[in-house]
Each structure stands twice: as structure tokens, then as C-alpha cells.
Design an enzyme around this catalytic site. Structure first.
Site, PDB file in Angstrom:
ATOM      1  N   LYS A 118      31.186  40.650  49.012  1.00 31.82           N
ATOM      2  CA  LYS A 118      30.671  40.617  50.390  1.00 31.82           C
ATOM      3  C   LYS A 118      31.270  39.444  51.143  1.00 31.82           C
ATOM      4  O   LYS A 118      31.392  38.342  50.596  1.00 31.82           O
ATOM      5  CB  LYS A 118      29.143  40.524  50.410  1.00 31.82           C
ATOM      6  CG  LYS A 118      28.562  40.531  51.845  1.00 31.82           C
ATOM      7  CD  LYS A 118      27.059  40.727  51.845  1.00 31.82           C
ATOM      8  CE  LYS A 118      26.301  39.479  51.451  1.00 31.82           C
ATOM      9  NZ  LYS A 118      26.478  38.372  52.438  1.00 31.82           N
ATOM     10  N   GLU A 187      21.942  40.828  59.654  1.00 36.71           N
ATOM     11  CA  GLU A 187      20.928  39.796  59.446  1.00 36.71           C
ATOM     12  C   GLU A 187      20.501  39.152  60.758  1.00 36.71           C
ATOM     13  O   GLU A 187      21.318  38.929  61.659  1.00 36.71           O
ATOM     14  CB  GLU A 187      21.467  38.700  58.509  1.00 36.71           C
ATOM     15  CG  GLU A 187      20.457  37.575  58.257  1.00 36.71           C
ATOM     16  CD  GLU A 187      20.858  36.618  57.164  1.00 36.71           C
ATOM     17  OE1 GLU A 187      20.101  35.643  56.936  1.00 36.71           O
ATOM     18  OE2 GLU A 187      21.908  36.824  56.533  1.00 36.71           O
TER      19      GLU A 187
END
Length: 277
Positions: A118, A187
Site C-alpha cells: 500500500k 481516510e
């Protein structure tokens, strides 16, 4: 998502195919015993660079190193047989150049055996994502609030509050998708913006402080089970209270040691009892 049998590991491609279906369940894991406990319940285990804060006591995720991520990635892989395991590339390991990003991703995968890596960012790192994917390594993207950028941003600031920022978020999401990522973490983003991005992209989105309309959700395991000793983020729901369980257990243990109630007869070895082992 509808998961395969417990003797088959979930692949990044299966995560990609879960777009619009049963929500994807994701939790962070940093250790072998926690990975074993979570593995049968989740679709994806994320070895996040949040390990620098959660287990190593750093103030931000910038304390994570590639070596740290490899060590924890190895531990989680030893404890997992079913979930798709994704390991974060830490700050400083991919931003400088495409060759650096590919080399770091290759090292993570080769030394841990994880299924994917990621990266944080969108337009700015699209070339890195594309090159890693081209090298045969699946990539999970991450947009919105970027923990690796908190010093540059001046703190943890929710994204999507202005039209300009919303436009940037959509550009980042599309850049990550176009670069070949199989999924995307969103996020700390205003709810309706995260929901709109989820509808716009063809890859699954994983929300954290985002929207219930995302294709899945992720939380930091220590936050979720009530182990976080400092401020718990607004987006966290605590499903257990291990802070007090552990503190109470330590209090009882200390009391019994000081009063010589522990160890008792059941906890010591007797020469007369040959069954002791």
C-alpha cells in the site's frame, strides 16, 4: 465479501471483484498472535505503518522504516493462512523515484510473502503505482487524510471540506485507479465525498473515517479492542475494553505476588509428582 473456504488465501483479485458486493472486512495486524486471532474473521489484514505509533511509541507513522514493516509483515504472514495480507510502504521508501518504489515494493513482497503493498497519495505517485503493478506486485492505494503527510499538512485534517479539495480527491482516486491499483483506502474524508468517490471508481474503496457506503471498512486493531491508551479517534467504535481488562489482570497479579499467593501449588513443580511437565 463472500470469502473462499478457509484453506484458500484471499487474493487481491478477489478483493477487486468484491466491488459493490458484501462489504470487505479489514483490520490492521502487526503480530503473529493477533494475526492468528483475526485471520478467520477478516478478508484483509493490513500491516499498517501505524505500527510505529501503536507498538513502537512514535508520535506519527513517520517512525516506520522498511525494516520495521518487513519484520511485522513476516510475523503476520506466519499467523495468517486465509486473509489477503497487505503491507504498507513506509514514508521515504517510494516517493523519490520510480526505481526506488519498485525496489522497496519488491523487497517487501520477497521478504514477507505478502500479497500486496500500500502507498499513500494519488496523482503525485501514480507513476510509482503503475510501475509497481507493471512489476507484478498488486497495489492498494490510499487517499484523503494521509498520515505520512501530517507534518506537511500541519496535523490530522479532515479532507473534502472545500470544492478545491474535493476536486483534488477525485483526481487522486482516478489516478490511483488508472495506475492499476486493485483497491483504495479513503481516510478522514467528509462522508458524502467518500460515498461519491466510491460510486465513481470501479475498484473497491475501504473506508476509515469516511463513509458506510464504501465497499469495505478498516480499523486499527488496538483502537477497535480498546487498547489505545491515548485519545481514540472519532471514527473508532470500541468493540472491547482491553485497557481495563489488562490493567485489572496486572493489578491482581501484583497483589498475589506481593502476598505470596502466586505461585501456588498448581504452578510449581514437585519432585514427588512425575506427571509434572
Amino acid at each position: 465479501m463472500d470469502s473462499p473456504s478457509t484453506d484458500t488465501r484471499i487474493s487481491p483479485e478477489l478483493i477487486r471483484q468484491a466491488k459493490g458486493g458484501t462489504p470487505i472486512v479489514c483490520l490492521t495486524a502487526y503480530t503473529y498472535p493477533v494475526a492468528r486471532l483475526l485471520d478467520s474473521h477478516v478478508d484483509l489484514l493490513l500491516v499498517g505503518d501505524s505500527v510505529a505509533m501503536v507498538l513502537h511509541g512514535h508520535a506519527t507513522t513517520l517512525g516506520a522504516s522498511l525494516e520495521m514493516m518487513i519484520a511485522h509483515g513476516q510475523a503476520v504472514m506466519r499467523g495468517s493462512t486465509r486473509a489477503c495480507v497487505v503491507v504498507d510502504l513506509p514514508a521515504g521508501s517510494y516517493e523519490d523515484s520510480v526505481p526506488q518504489a519498485v525496489a522497496s515494493a519488491r523487497r517487501l513482497v520477497d521478504e514477507t510473502g505478502c500479497q500486496a503493498v500500500k502507498l499513500e497519495g494519488g496523482v503525485a505517485i501514480a507513476r510509482q503505482i503503475a510501475a509497481i503493478v507493471e512489476a507484478g506486485i498488486p497495489v492498494m492505494g490510499h487517499i484523503g487524510l494521509l498520515p505520512q503527510s501530517v507534518e506537511k499538512d500541519g496535523g490530522y485534517k479532515i479532507k473534502g471540506r472545500t470544492d478545491e479539495n474535493v476536486a483534488d480527491l477525485f483526481a487522486d482516486a482516478l489516478a490511483v485507479e488508472d495506475a492499476g491499483a486493485f483497491s483504495l483506502v479513503i481516510e478522514g474524508t467528509i462522508e458524502h465525498v467518500a460515498a461519491d468517490i466510491t460510486r465513481r471508481v470501479s475498484i473497491p474503496t475501504i473506508g476509515i473515517g469516511a463513509s458506510a457506503d464504501c465497499d469495505g471498512q478498516v480499523l486499527v486493531i488496538d483502537d477497535m479492542v480498546g487498547l489505545t491508551v491515548d485519545r481514540v479517534p472519532k471514527f473508532v467504535k470500541e468493540y472491547a475494553d482491553l485497557r481495563h481488562v489488562i490493567s485489572h489482570a496486572a493489578e491482581l497479579y501484583a497483589s498475589e505476588v506481593r502476598s505470596r499467593r502466586f505461585p501456588g501449588p498448581a504452578h510449581v513443580f514437585s519432585a514427588a509428582n512425575r506427571s509434572d511437565a
